[in-house]
Design a protein around this motif. Structure first.
Motif, PDB file in Angstrom:
ATOM      1  N   GLY A  66      26.155  -1.692  62.855  1.00 28.15           N
ATOM      2  CA  GLY A  66      27.000  -0.505  62.967  1.00 28.15           C
ATOM      3  C   GLY A  66      26.297   0.748  63.426  1.00 28.15           C
ATOM      4  O   GLY A  66      26.954   1.738  63.717  1.00 28.15           O
ATOM      5  N   LEU A  67      24.978   0.748  63.497  1.00 30.38           N
ATOM      6  CA  LEU A  67      24.248   1.967  63.850  1.00 30.38           C
ATOM      7  C   LEU A  67      23.105   1.683  64.814  1.00 30.38           C
ATOM      8  O   LEU A  67      22.511   0.606  64.785  1.00 30.38           O
ATOM      9  N   GLU A  68      22.795   2.689  65.649  1.00 26.24           N
ATOM     10  CA  GLU A  68      21.608   2.656  66.494  1.00 26.24           C
ATOM     11  C   GLU A  68      20.857   3.960  66.271  1.00 26.24           C
ATOM     12  O   GLU A  68      21.443   5.042  66.370  1.00 26.24           O
ATOM     13  N   ILE A  69      19.561   3.848  65.971  1.00 26.02           N
ATOM     14  CA  ILE A  69      18.724   5.020  65.721  1.00 26.02           C
ATOM     15  C   ILE A  69      17.662   5.085  66.815  1.00 26.02           C
ATOM     16  O   ILE A  69      16.959   4.102  67.048  1.00 26.02           O
ATOM     17  N   GLU A  76      27.625   9.822  69.142  1.00 20.33           N
ATOM     18  CA  GLU A  76      26.552  10.412  68.342  1.00 20.33           C
ATOM     19  C   GLU A  76      27.089  10.909  67.008  1.00 20.33           C
ATOM     20  O   GLU A  76      28.163  11.502  66.929  1.00 20.33           O
ATOM     21  N   ILE A  77      26.320  10.653  65.975  1.00 21.60           N
ATOM     22  CA  ILE A  77      26.607  11.195  64.648  1.00 21.60           C
ATOM     23  C   ILE A  77      25.631  12.348  64.471  1.00 21.60           C
ATOM     24  O   ILE A  77      24.413  12.136  64.454  1.00 21.60           O
ATOM     25  N   ASN A  78      26.136  13.543  64.371  1.00 20.65           N
ATOM     26  CA  ASN A  78      25.281  14.730  64.270  1.00 20.65           C
ATOM     27  C   ASN A  78      24.765  14.896  62.843  1.00 20.65           C
ATOM     28  O   ASN A  78      25.540  15.041  61.911  1.00 20.65           O
ATOM     29  N   LYS A 135      18.061  10.771  67.325  1.00 22.61           N
ATOM     30  CA  LYS A 135      19.512  10.645  67.475  1.00 22.61           C
ATOM     31  C   LYS A 135      20.010   9.397  66.777  1.00 22.61           C
ATOM     32  O   LYS A 135      19.315   8.382  66.691  1.00 22.61           O
ATOM     33  N   LEU A 136      21.258   9.466  66.317  1.00 25.18           N
ATOM     34  CA  LEU A 136      21.915   8.370  65.629  1.00 25.18           C
ATOM     35  C   LEU A 136      23.268   8.154  66.298  1.00 25.18           C
ATOM     36  O   LEU A 136      24.003   9.121  66.545  1.00 25.18           O
TER      37      LEU A 136
END
Length: 139
Positions: free
Chosen positions: A41-44, A57-59, A50-51
């Motif tokens: 569910g996520l890429e870092i 993008e999740i700020n 950045k996420l």
């Protein structure tokens, strides 16, 4: 010539590559591969701090990002408040650091769960000890 594209520019990249393949004069193409940590569910992207969730993008604030990165890097391990404070703030804890950390974790959870309501991961609180990032591999 250097052309830099972001993740959300993928359709543009595909079109550029179609054009490039049709040009016999182009001798060399170099694509810069950027380190990325992928979680369900996520890429870092550590290099850019950045996420992303589904290319959106999740700020996060700097502290939220640092806490998330630390917890993810130590996934499955409980980190104490002192450990988190020392790594993120870069100084020894001076008292009730659990409140400061708790506030940032609360905001971080809200942002993560807003982006991924059925997230296959959780930031678990271990009462009076610290936090642990856990991934549910069955989801």
């Amino acid at each position: 010539m250097v052309l830099e594209l972001k993740d959300q520019d993928s359709p543009i990249f595909d079109k550029i590559m179609e054009v490039v393949k049709c040009c016999p004069d182009i001798e060399h193409i170099r694509i810069k591969d950027e380190p990325m940590l992928s979680l369900p569910g996520l890429e870092i992207y550590p290099g850019r701090r950045k996420l992303y969730r589904d290319r959106r993008e999740i700020n996060l604030t700097a502290k939220e990002y640092d806490i998330l990165s630390l917890l993810v890097a130590n996934r499955g391990q409980v980190l104490t408040y002192d450990q988190i404070y020392g790594k993120v703030w870069g100084e020894d804890a001076f008292g009730d650091e659990s409140n400061a950390i708790g506030c940032h974790v609360r905001n971080l959870r809200e942002k993560l769960y807003e982006a991924e309501p059925d997230a296959p991961f959780t930031i678990r609180c271990v009462r009076e000890v610290g936090y642990c990032f856990e991934v549910d591999e069955s989801k």
